[in-house]
Design an enzyme around this catalytic site. Structure first.
Site, short mmCIF file in Angstrom:
data_model
loop_
_atom_site.label_atom_id
_atom_site.label_comp_id
_atom_site.label_asym_id
_atom_site.label_seq_id
_atom_site.Cartn_x
_atom_site.Cartn_y
_atom_site.Cartn_z
N TYR A 179 7.16 2.25 -1.26
CA TYR A 179 6.63 2.91 0.04
C TYR A 179 7.70 2.67 1.13
O TYR A 179 8.37 1.81 1.30
CB TYR A 179 5.21 2.17 0.55
CG TYR A 179 4.17 2.76 -0.42
CD1 TYR A 179 4.20 3.52 -1.23
CD2 TYR A 179 2.80 1.92 -0.34
CE1 TYR A 179 2.97 3.96 -2.17
CE2 TYR A 179 1.60 2.40 -1.05
CZ TYR A 179 2.06 3.39 -1.94
OH TYR A 179 0.67 3.71 -2.65
N ASP A 208 -14.40 16.84 0.84
CA ASP A 208 -14.10 16.14 2.13
C ASP A 208 -14.77 15.05 2.58
O ASP A 208 -16.00 15.04 2.74
CB ASP A 208 -14.13 17.39 3.54
CG ASP A 208 -13.63 16.93 4.83
OD1 ASP A 208 -14.15 15.88 5.41
OD2 ASP A 208 -12.74 17.17 5.28
N TYR A 251 -0.36 -2.05 -4.42
CA TYR A 251 -1.08 -1.35 -3.40
C TYR A 251 -2.72 -1.37 -4.04
O TYR A 251 -3.50 -1.40 -3.34
CB TYR A 251 -0.47 0.04 -3.16
CG TYR A 251 -1.49 0.97 -2.58
CD1 TYR A 251 -1.72 0.72 -1.11
CD2 TYR A 251 -2.50 2.05 -2.87
CE1 TYR A 251 -2.48 1.32 -0.15
CE2 TYR A 251 -3.32 2.75 -2.04
CZ TYR A 251 -3.45 2.31 -0.77
OH TYR A 251 -4.10 3.19 0.01
N GLN A 252 -2.98 -0.91 -5.34
CA GLN A 252 -4.14 -0.48 -5.74
C GLN A 252 -4.80 -1.85 -5.94
O GLN A 252 -6.21 -1.89 -5.42
CB GLN A 252 -3.94 0.26 -7.25
CG GLN A 252 -3.13 1.18 -7.49
CD GLN A 252 -3.64 2.73 -6.82
OE1 GLN A 252 -4.63 2.78 -6.19
NE2 GLN A 252 -2.94 3.83 -7.16
N SER A 307 -3.59 9.47 2.04
CA SER A 307 -2.47 9.60 2.30
C SER A 307 -2.00 9.33 3.73
O SER A 307 -2.98 9.31 4.62
CB SER A 307 -2.17 10.68 1.76
OG SER A 307 -3.00 11.95 2.42
N ASP A 340 -8.72 5.13 0.93
CA ASP A 340 -7.46 5.25 0.19
C ASP A 340 -6.87 6.47 0.56
O ASP A 340 -7.00 7.54 -0.32
CB ASP A 340 -7.49 5.08 -1.29
CG ASP A 340 -6.11 5.25 -2.08
OD1 ASP A 340 -5.27 5.04 -1.43
OD2 ASP A 340 -6.07 5.28 -3.22
#
Length: 315
Positions: A256, A167, A91-92, A187, A185
């Site tokens: 995932y 934020d 993923y990264q 969640s 990136d």
């Protein structure tokens, strides 16, 4: 959010709730972690647990880190696997190098989210990248990653990286700096988590406004098997209103949900060819960068989509 824990013999059932709405659910039965809940009904992901290393509730989400038997250290956010030592590279590296290698000269990068540090780590490896600004909302994720996931968190200590805790949406609204590449990136957005508002049109428009000419954004794009109708299709539609070039890519990440993750990628350049990387790493460069997953073939192959996805997204 209230955290309710029920001990049933050796089984602990964790429910994060906001009023009457169940946010997510997972189980730790002393030996196995089970990722299950209404966001992926009828299925579950399980990993054998050797030791629970950290489990606390931040102001934004439930944060769990455990040592698994087969995937190394595992970070779980609000009951859903965020990263593991074994497959985080899938993923990264992809969310970093798909946009970086699609831009001719990605000197400046903004990373929104990415509190484990993995994206910052990989972006810093790119020879063209000179500065990386990272904005992460949850200090607990940063601290837990530094303590328990140092191989990823090392990215936050790189001299190219400047970390701000806050934020991401507010940062874009109040900061006028511009970037060549913006990587979101994030969640999962389910049930009003801390990233939910970052899957909306307002956030994408703000990212566009903070791009330099020819700039590129790449954002976590959810799962084609579960989120195509309710999440991915709307994102592609509103991105096409604001960007002249929009595409979608995906690759496999075993831990995932459904074993796959997608990326929404947009450019201010018209008729952008994302499939052909502008920077091709040699074998020696990939060894020096300690790349485990990304290469030229994986870059191009990420844009090969199943027929049902191509039809639905009209790409």
């Amino acid at each position: 959010f209230d955290l309710e824990i029920n001990d049933l013999k050796n089984t602990k059932i964790y429910r994060m709730s906001d009023g009457e709405n169940q946010k997510s659910l997972f189980k730790l039965d002393g030996k196995w972690f089970h990722e299950t809940g209404k966001v992926f009904p009828g299925q579950a992901m399980s990993l054998e647990v050797e030791e629970v290393l950290f489990h606390q509730k931040s102001p934004y989400q439930d944060v769990l880190v455990f040592q698994s038997k087969t995937y190394g250290r595992v970070m779980v956010l609000d009951g859903m696997i965020n990263s593991t030592s074994r497959d985080e590279c899938a993923y990264q590296e992809m969310i970093s190098f798909l946009p970086l290698n699609s831009h001719p000269n990605p000197k400046s990068v903004l990373v929104v989210g990415g509190g484990d540090g993995g994206v910052a780590r990989d972006c810093a490896k790119h020879s063209k990248v000179e500065r990386i600004t990272m904005i992460e909302i949850d200090q607990m994720v940063v601290d837990a990653s530094k303590e328990f996931l140092p191989e990823m968190a090392i990215g936050m200590s790189h001299p190219k990286v400047k970390l701000f805790v806050g934020d991401g949406l507010e940062y874009l609204e109040n900061n006028e700096d511009t970037y060549d590449v913006i990587i979101a990136d994030l969640s999962d957005p389910d049930d009003g988590g801390p990233a939910a508002k970052l899957f909306q049109e307002t956030f994408y428009k703000l990212m566009k406004d903070r791009l330099n000419p020819g700039g590129i954004i790449c954002a976590q794009g959810e799962v084609i098997w579960l989120d195509l109708e309710q999440c991915i299709k709307p994102m592609i539609d509103f991105c096409q209103k604001h960007f002249p070039s929009v595409t979608y890519a995906c690759n496999n990440v075993p831990t995932y949900t459904c074993g796959i993750i997608g990326y929404v990628i947009c450019s201010l350049e018209k008729d952008k060819d994302f499939r052909t990387p502008l920077h091709v790493f040699t074998e020696e460069e990939m060894d020096q960068m300690n790349l485990k997953y990304y290469n030229q073939d994986m870059h191009t192959g990420a844009f090969a989509l199943p027929t049902f996805v191509k039809k639905k997204l009209n790409l």
